[in-house]
Design an enzyme around this catalytic site. Structure first.
Site, PDB file in Angstrom:
ATOM      1  N   VAL A  61       0.817  -1.231   0.000  1.00 59.34           N
ATOM      2  CA  VAL A  61       0.000   0.000   0.000  1.00 59.34           C
ATOM      3  C   VAL A  61       0.843   1.270   0.000  1.00 59.34           C
ATOM      4  CG1 VAL A  61      -2.003  -1.059   1.143  1.00 59.34           C
ATOM      5  CG2 VAL A  61      -0.234   0.053   2.541  1.00 59.34           C
ATOM      6  N   ASN A  87      -6.813  -1.167   6.506  1.00 56.05           N
ATOM      7  CA  ASN A  87      -6.289  -1.724   7.767  1.00 56.05           C
ATOM      8  C   ASN A  87      -4.771  -1.936   7.797  1.00 56.05           C
ATOM      9  OD1 ASN A  87      -6.369  -3.760  10.175  1.00 56.05           O
ATOM     10  ND2 ASN A  87      -5.668  -5.016   8.454  1.00 56.05           N
ATOM     11  N   SER A 139      -5.654   3.811  16.039  1.00 53.67           N
ATOM     12  CA  SER A 139      -5.151   3.116  17.227  1.00 53.67           C
ATOM     13  C   SER A 139      -5.387   4.034  18.413  1.00 53.67           C
ATOM     14  CB  SER A 139      -3.641   2.863  17.068  1.00 53.67           C
ATOM     15  OG  SER A 139      -3.074   2.482  18.297  1.00 53.67           O
ATOM     16  N   TYR A 152       4.978   5.681  15.123  1.00 53.22           N
ATOM     17  CA  TYR A 152       3.690   4.986  14.997  1.00 53.22           C
ATOM     18  C   TYR A 152       2.555   5.889  15.484  1.00 53.22           C
ATOM     19  CZ  TYR A 152       0.234   1.216  15.681  1.00 53.22           C
ATOM     20  OH  TYR A 152      -0.897   0.435  15.641  1.00 53.22           O
ATOM     21  N   ALA A 154       2.467   9.138  15.757  1.00 57.87           N
ATOM     22  CA  ALA A 154       2.268  10.282  14.857  1.00 57.87           C
ATOM     23  C   ALA A 154       1.525   9.853  13.590  1.00 57.87           C
ATOM     24  CB  ALA A 154       3.618  10.901  14.503  1.00 57.87           C
ATOM     25  N   SER A 155       1.873   8.657  13.079  1.00 59.17           N
ATOM     26  CA  SER A 155       1.198   8.191  11.854  1.00 59.17           C
ATOM     27  C   SER A 155      -0.289   7.946  12.109  1.00 59.17           C
ATOM     28  CB  SER A 155       1.864   6.918  11.321  1.00 59.17           C
ATOM     29  OG  SER A 155       1.587   5.795  12.151  1.00 59.17           O
ATOM     30  N   LYS A 156      -0.611   7.368  13.261  1.00 65.96           N
ATOM     31  CA  LYS A 156      -2.014   7.047  13.552  1.00 65.96           C
ATOM     32  C   LYS A 156      -2.817   8.307  13.881  1.00 65.96           C
ATOM     33  CE  LYS A 156      -1.905   2.552  12.949  1.00 65.96           C
ATOM     34  NZ  LYS A 156      -2.683   1.902  11.879  1.00 65.96           N
ATOM     35  N   ILE A 184      -4.738  -5.565  21.009  1.00 67.11           N
ATOM     36  CA  ILE A 184      -5.440  -6.692  20.376  1.00 67.11           C
ATOM     37  C   ILE A 184      -4.392  -7.761  20.099  1.00 67.11           C
ATOM     38  CG2 ILE A 184      -6.913  -7.417  18.441  1.00 67.11           C
ATOM     39  CD1 ILE A 184      -8.152  -5.130  20.141  1.00 67.11           C
TER      40      ILE A 184
END
Ligand code: NDP
Length: 251
Positions: A61, A87, A139, A152, A154-156, A184
């Site tokens: 992606v 996702n 998240s 992570y 910052a990306s979310k 999870i």
């Protein structure tokens, strides 16, 4: 859930973990499901595990050319799109001062640029058709700070804000929401966490356990269904209560 039968659904990162559970759930709902994943072997495995899939597409992606090619393949498989479960994502656990530029770019490329590329292609396709639903994967890390996940997180956080802007521009034909899970238990978690770390995580969750991919897939199914047709531009936390207490939640 109402309105998922015969719906054409694309799930990125669907070869394993939450994506695979979501593919299984939408098949149960009678949807026509295509899984896109960069893991070729994983695509072959999920096709065997879920023989009802309309197809699998192997693509990264974060690579625009591969996403363009994937949407051509998707057209052959589904002839349109009603639901995107955006996702696919990767995680990186490293102290902030040790994150290299390559680390930073890889996390952003998959988790934010990838979500953007795929969502943009899906939105164009849905707009040409009868409209649809885009569900991006966030998240709880998008909402509260945490040690060792700066890139992570910052990306979310970017995914949440991207999604709200998309929801405004794409309404009323396309609904856009974000799902923000807490802990999870998937391959991603098992690879990163020692058993001791997993027990510590469980201790932070008021419901006393980690979540399962099935529980997240149920939220995706609800948000994609006609039962959620007045919901857009929102994020939904599914974390067993982990961040409910704000600062008080930090043990
Ligand atoms: P998994 O690692 O179990 O599964 C992710 C799948 O996505 C893998 O098959 C992976 O392939 C694939 N993938 C990774 N990068 C790409 C890419 N560039 N293009 C296409 N496919 C790719 O992850 P989870 O199921 O745990 O997580 C799924 C999503 O949920 C992620 O976005 C994650 O950030 C998010 N999330 C997960 C939480 C958790 O506790 N598990 C909590 C909050 C959010 P490969 O194995 O080859 O990398």
């Amino acid at each position: 859930m109402r309105g998922l039968k015969e719906k054409r659904v694309l799930i990125t990162g669907g070869a394993t973990g939450i994506g695979a559970a979501t593919a299984a759930r939408f098949l149960e709902e009678g949807s026509r499901v295509v899984v896109l994943d960069c893991d070729d072997e994983g695509c072959r495995r999920i096709k065997k595990e879920l023989p009802g899939l309309a197809g699998t597409i192997c693509a990264d992606v974060s690579n625009k050319e591969e996403v363009d090619r994937a949407f051509q393949e998707l057209d052959g498989l589904l002839k349109g799109l009603n639901v995107l479960i955006n996702n696919a994502g990767i995680s990186l656990r490293k102290p902030f001062v040790d994150i290299t530029l390559d680390d930073w770019c890889r996390v952003m490329d998959v988790n934010l640029k990838g979500v953007f590329y795929v969502a943009q292609q899906a939105a164009r396709l849905m707009d040409e058709g009868e409209g649809g639903v885009i569900l991006n994967m966030g998240s709880t890390n998008a909402l509260v700070g945490s040690h060792y996940y700066a890139s992570y997180n910052a990306s979310k956080a970017g995914v949440v804000e991207l999604s709200r802007s998309m929801a405004l521009e794409l309404a009323p034909k396309i609904r856009v929401n974000v799902v923000c899970p807490g802990f999870i238990l998937t391959v991603m978690q098992k690879a990163e966490y020692t058993p001791k770390m997993l027990r510590t995580c469980e201790g932070k969750v008021p419901l006393g356990r980690l979540g399962s991919p099935d529980e997240v897939s149920a939220l995706f199914a609800f948000l994609a269904s006609d039962d959620a047709k007045f919901i857009t531009g929102q994020y939904f936390v599914i974390d067993g209560g982990e961040i409910a207490g704000g600062l008080a939640s930090q043990k």
